[in-house]
Design a protein around this motif. Structure first.
Motif, PDB file in Angstrom:
ATOM      1  N   ALA A 289       0.840  -1.201   0.000  1.00 11.13           N
ATOM      2  CA  ALA A 289       0.000   0.000   0.000  1.00 11.13           C
ATOM      3  C   ALA A 289       0.876   1.252   0.000  1.00 11.13           C
ATOM      4  O   ALA A 289       1.688   1.453   0.903  1.00 11.13           O
ATOM      5  CB  ALA A 289      -0.905  -0.006   1.221  1.00 11.13           C
ATOM      6  N   VAL A 290       0.743   2.085  -1.026  1.00 11.77           N
ATOM      7  CA  VAL A 290       1.527   3.314  -1.137  1.00 11.77           C
ATOM      8  C   VAL A 290       0.582   4.496  -1.322  1.00 11.77           C
ATOM      9  O   VAL A 290      -0.600   4.337  -1.620  1.00 11.77           O
ATOM     10  CB  VAL A 290       2.520   3.242  -2.318  1.00 11.77           C
ATOM     11  N   ASP A 291       1.142   5.705  -1.138  1.00 12.13           N
ATOM     12  CA  ASP A 291       0.350   6.912  -1.341  1.00 12.13           C
ATOM     13  C   ASP A 291       0.007   7.071  -2.823  1.00 12.13           C
ATOM     14  O   ASP A 291       0.621   6.449  -3.700  1.00 12.13           O
ATOM     15  CB  ASP A 291       1.116   8.126  -0.827  1.00 12.13           C
ATOM     16  N   GLU A 292      -0.931   7.951  -3.088  1.00 13.62           N
ATOM     17  CA  GLU A 292      -1.524   8.026  -4.423  1.00 13.62           C
ATOM     18  C   GLU A 292      -0.567   8.527  -5.495  1.00 13.62           C
ATOM     19  O   GLU A 292      -0.566   8.046  -6.613  1.00 13.62           O
ATOM     20  CB  GLU A 292      -2.763   8.920  -4.376  1.00 13.62           C
ATOM     21  N   ASP A 293       0.267   9.527  -5.193  1.00 15.60           N
ATOM     22  CA  ASP A 293       1.125  10.135  -6.216  1.00 15.60           C
ATOM     23  C   ASP A 293       2.541   9.586  -6.117  1.00 15.60           C
ATOM     24  O   ASP A 293       3.096   9.467  -5.024  1.00 15.60           O
ATOM     25  CB  ASP A 293       1.153  11.652  -6.050  1.00 15.60           C
ATOM     26  N   TYR A 294       3.141   9.288  -7.276  1.00 13.22           N
ATOM     27  CA  TYR A 294       4.481   8.728  -7.276  1.00 13.22           C
ATOM     28  C   TYR A 294       5.121   8.965  -8.634  1.00 13.22           C
ATOM     29  O   TYR A 294       4.472   9.366  -9.602  1.00 13.22           O
ATOM     30  CB  TYR A 294       4.461   7.235  -6.958  1.00 13.22           C
ATOM     31  N   GLY A 295       6.431   8.704  -8.710  1.00 15.91           N
ATOM     32  CA  GLY A 295       7.159   8.880  -9.961  1.00 15.91           C
ATOM     33  C   GLY A 295       8.439   8.074  -9.938  1.00 15.91           C
ATOM     34  O   GLY A 295       8.845   7.540  -8.909  1.00 15.91           O
ATOM     35  N   VAL A 296       9.085   7.985 -11.107  1.00 16.56           N
ATOM     36  CA  VAL A 296      10.369   7.294 -11.209  1.00 16.56           C
ATOM     37  C   VAL A 296      11.288   8.118 -12.106  1.00 16.56           C
ATOM     38  O   VAL A 296      10.846   8.711 -13.095  1.00 16.56           O
ATOM     39  CB  VAL A 296      10.194   5.864 -11.769  1.00 16.56           C
ATOM     40  N   LEU A 297      12.559   8.198 -11.717  1.00 16.34           N
ATOM     41  CA  LEU A 297      13.563   8.982 -12.443  1.00 16.34           C
ATOM     42  C   LEU A 297      14.753   8.091 -12.760  1.00 16.34           C
ATOM     43  O   LEU A 297      15.265   7.392 -11.878  1.00 16.34           O
ATOM     44  CB  LEU A 297      14.028  10.175 -11.600  1.00 16.34           C
ATOM     45  N   LEU A 298      15.190   8.095 -14.032  1.00 19.31           N
ATOM     46  CA  LEU A 298      16.388   7.377 -14.450  1.00 19.31           C
ATOM     47  C   LEU A 298      17.320   8.386 -15.114  1.00 19.31           C
ATOM     48  O   LEU A 298      16.955   9.003 -16.112  1.00 19.31           O
ATOM     49  CB  LEU A 298      16.025   6.254 -15.426  1.00 19.31           C
ATOM     50  N   ARG A 299      18.519   8.576 -14.534  1.00 21.82           N
ATOM     51  CA  ARG A 299      19.491   9.553 -15.046  1.00 21.82           C
ATOM     52  C   ARG A 299      20.754   8.844 -15.503  1.00 21.82           C
ATOM     53  O   ARG A 299      21.197   7.872 -14.886  1.00 21.82           O
ATOM     54  CB  ARG A 299      19.877  10.565 -13.960  1.00 21.82           C
ATOM     55  N   ALA A 300      21.361   9.362 -16.580  1.00 27.08           N
ATOM     56  CA  ALA A 300      22.684   8.941 -17.009  1.00 27.08           C
ATOM     57  C   ALA A 300      23.633  10.101 -16.749  1.00 27.08           C
ATOM     58  O   ALA A 300      23.405  11.222 -17.231  1.00 27.08           O
ATOM     59  CB  ALA A 300      22.681   8.571 -18.487  1.00 27.08           C
ATOM     60  N   GLY A 315       2.924   9.088 -11.845  1.00 26.32           N
ATOM     61  CA  GLY A 315       1.629   8.432 -11.830  1.00 26.32           C
ATOM     62  C   GLY A 315       0.777   8.926 -10.686  1.00 26.32           C
ATOM     63  O   GLY A 315       1.257   9.642  -9.793  1.00 26.32           O
ATOM     64  N   ALA A 316      -0.480   8.537 -10.695  1.00 29.60           N
ATOM     65  CA  ALA A 316      -1.409   8.987  -9.661  1.00 29.60           C
ATOM     66  C   ALA A 316      -2.340   7.854  -9.257  1.00 29.60           C
ATOM     67  O   ALA A 316      -3.545   7.957  -9.385  1.00 29.60           O
ATOM     68  CB  ALA A 316      -2.214  10.193 -10.146  1.00 29.60           C
ATOM     69  N   GLY A 317      -1.780   6.752  -8.799  1.00 31.15           N
ATOM     70  CA  GLY A 317      -2.580   5.680  -8.238  1.00 31.15           C
ATOM     71  C   GLY A 317      -3.362   4.849  -9.212  1.00 31.15           C
ATOM     72  O   GLY A 317      -4.267   4.130  -8.823  1.00 31.15           O
ATOM     73  N   ARG A 318      -3.025   4.878 -10.502  1.00 33.07           N
ATOM     74  CA  ARG A 318      -3.807   4.134 -11.484  1.00 33.07           C
ATOM     75  C   ARG A 318      -3.117   2.861 -11.961  1.00 33.07           C
ATOM     76  O   ARG A 318      -3.670   2.127 -12.761  1.00 33.07           O
ATOM     77  CB  ARG A 318      -4.090   5.024 -12.698  1.00 33.07           C
ATOM     78  N   THR A 319      -1.902   2.611 -11.535  1.00 32.45           N
ATOM     79  CA  THR A 319      -1.185   1.431 -11.971  1.00 32.45           C
ATOM     80  C   THR A 319      -0.273   0.935 -10.867  1.00 32.45           C
ATOM     81  O   THR A 319       0.140   1.700 -10.004  1.00 32.45           O
ATOM     82  CB  THR A 319      -0.353   1.738 -13.237  1.00 32.45           C
ATOM     83  N   ASP A 320       0.031  -0.365 -10.903  1.00 32.52           N
ATOM     84  CA  ASP A 320       0.932  -0.947  -9.916  1.00 32.52           C
ATOM     85  C   ASP A 320       2.392  -0.839 -10.332  1.00 32.52           C
ATOM     86  O   ASP A 320       3.287  -1.102  -9.551  1.00 32.52           O
ATOM     87  CB  ASP A 320       0.600  -2.427  -9.695  1.00 32.52           C
ATOM     88  N   VAL A 321       2.643  -0.488 -11.587  1.00 30.31           N
ATOM     89  CA  VAL A 321       4.012  -0.416 -12.101  1.00 30.31           C
ATOM     90  C   VAL A 321       4.179   0.888 -12.862  1.00 30.31           C
ATOM     91  O   VAL A 321       3.299   1.295 -13.617  1.00 30.31           O
ATOM     92  CB  VAL A 321       4.327  -1.603 -13.037  1.00 30.31           C
TER      93      VAL A 321
END
Length: 426
Positions: A289-300, A315-321
């Motif tokens: 269970a996580v909060d509704e808003d999330y993101g992922v960052l990949l830097r080179a 994302g905003a709680g609409r997907t598990d990945v």
């Protein structure tokens, strides 16, 4: 004439000899090329009493599962050996000890007779307990033998009711056998406790968990998993990112898995040669269970910390990945060797960060599942993004418009002068 006849006779004899040789050689060659081992799949269906509940598109869970099975059986690839096992299908009583042994193979693993399998499924009716652990052990035994891929697909609407045999521990035991057997789980009820147990079972064997609430979703997902057994995907390699680039593991092209805790950054290193293009992507899964808003960052970035390129997604709680990726083409250089004529590779540091957050009551360890893909391909042959004549990208379109306008102006002027000349003449 005599020479031609002799030549014709010689050719005929040679062709006959060659044909005879091929006739004996072809079977030998066929014997030397063994067929690929057949993949094995066993569908494990929960037939416990709770499957009577009518909450899937107006039907009972059992009816939806039967329809999904019929759809899947019609689409099973010919090379797949498929079997069906049930749990909770036969004992209607209240004796827990007996009910928790209620699992049996409904259809043996092997070449599929679709009519026979469908007939067997049609006889099922919701009955007893939910002995998931014993059913998984039975399915693992059903799939013993052979060199092909093996997969268990578990469809259930509840958690195991037959402790203390923990299904998650059973899945770990199956994985420890080293048989490369994958367990995928599908939950018909969006319940946090059920999700936790089914996720644990899947992750212990490298499988997947999916929550389904509609007939089409169930049919489509089971078909996808059976097809995946017929065409196995690349097995990810476990790795462990570091807290800094200097201590990061060096990755080659491939698929990797890792764990990243909340608010934790993971570092990896990739060597890129001149003329190559680095393509990397990362996916982070929310398995709790996580909060509704999330993101992922990949830097080179370079080893000195200068950012080269980045990719991000939110994302905003609409997907598990949630996934993000980047591309970095390294230009070819004339003097880029080490003195021996060998090109010098650049070490690129990949930094993975995510902004998942969760209430304090949610466990931080182990971290969220991470899947990282790294690929090195030949770089682009031309610099399509480079400015030309100071006009940047699209200069050719601007040039074409200018040329078209010039030609149109000349034609218009010539036609106007011609009309004036004709008017004066008349």
């Amino acid at each position: 004439m005599i020479t031609s006849k002799r030549l014709t006779t010689g050719v005929a004899i040679a062709l006959a000899t060659l044909a005879a040789g091929l006739g004996t050689a072809i079977p030998a060659a066929a014997d030397e090329a063994p067929a690929a081992p057949s993949p094995k799949v066993e569908l494990v269906l929960d037939v416990s009493g709770s499957m009577r509940t009518r909450d899937i598109d107006g039907q009972s869970r059992m009816a939806a599962a039967k329809q999904a099975f019929n759809d899947v059986l019609d689409a099973v690839p010919e090379q797949v050996q498929l079997g069906i096992r049930t749990l909770g299908a036969n004992y209607p009583g209240e004796d827990r000890e007996v009910g928790c042994k209620d699992t049996r193979q409904l259809y043996p693993v092997g070449p599929l007779d679709r009519t026979e399998a469908k007939t067997a499924v049609a006889t099922l009716a919701p009955t007893g307990f939910t002995p998931i652990g014993p059913a998984l052990l039975g399915a693992a035994d059903d799939l013993e033998g052979g060199e092909g891929s093996r997969r268990i697909v578990l469809i259930t609407d509840g958690e195991d009711t037959c402790g203390p045999l923990d299904p998650c521990e059973v899945a770990r035991e199956i994985a420890a056998r080293g048989t490369h057997l994958v367990v995928d789980t599908l939950g018909l009820v969006p319940n946090a406790k059920i999700r936790q147990q089914l996720t644990c079972i899947a992750e212990a064997t490298g499988g997947t968990y999916t929550a389904v609430q509609h007939k089409e979703e169930l049919s489509g997902r089971v078909k996808q998993l059976v097809d995946r057994a017929a065409e196995p995907t690349v097995t990810p390699v476990a790795t462990e990112g570091a807290k800094s680039c200097s201590a990061a593991p060096a990755l080659k092209p491939g698929l990797y898995t890792d764990r990243a805790e909340i608010a934790q950054h993971r570092w990896y290193r990739v060597d890129v040669l001149p003329g190559q293009e680095l393509r990397a992507s990362a996916s982070v899964a929310a398995d709790r269970a996580v909060d509704e808003d999330y993101g992922v960052l990949l830097r080179a970035v370079t080893v000195h910390g200068r950012e080269i390129v980045r990719g991000s997604e939110a994302g905003a709680g609409r997907t598990d990945v949630i996934s993000s990726g980047l591309r970095y083409p390294k230009a070819e250089v004339e003097d880029g060797d080490d003195g021996d004529g060998k090109p010098v590779a650049e070490t690129v540091c990949l930094q993975l960060a995510h902004s998942f957050s969760a209430p304090a009551s949610v466990k931080r360890s182990p971290g969220l599942p991470v899947e990282l893909t790294v690929d090195l391909v030949d770089g682009p042959g031309g610099a399509s993004d480079v400015a030309a004549l100071g006009l940047g990208r699209g200069w050719w379109l601007l040039g074409a418009l200018v040329l078209t306008g010039l030609v149109a102006g000349l034609l218009t002027g010539w036609l106007s002068r011609w009309r004036v000349a004709v008017w004066r003449t008349n």
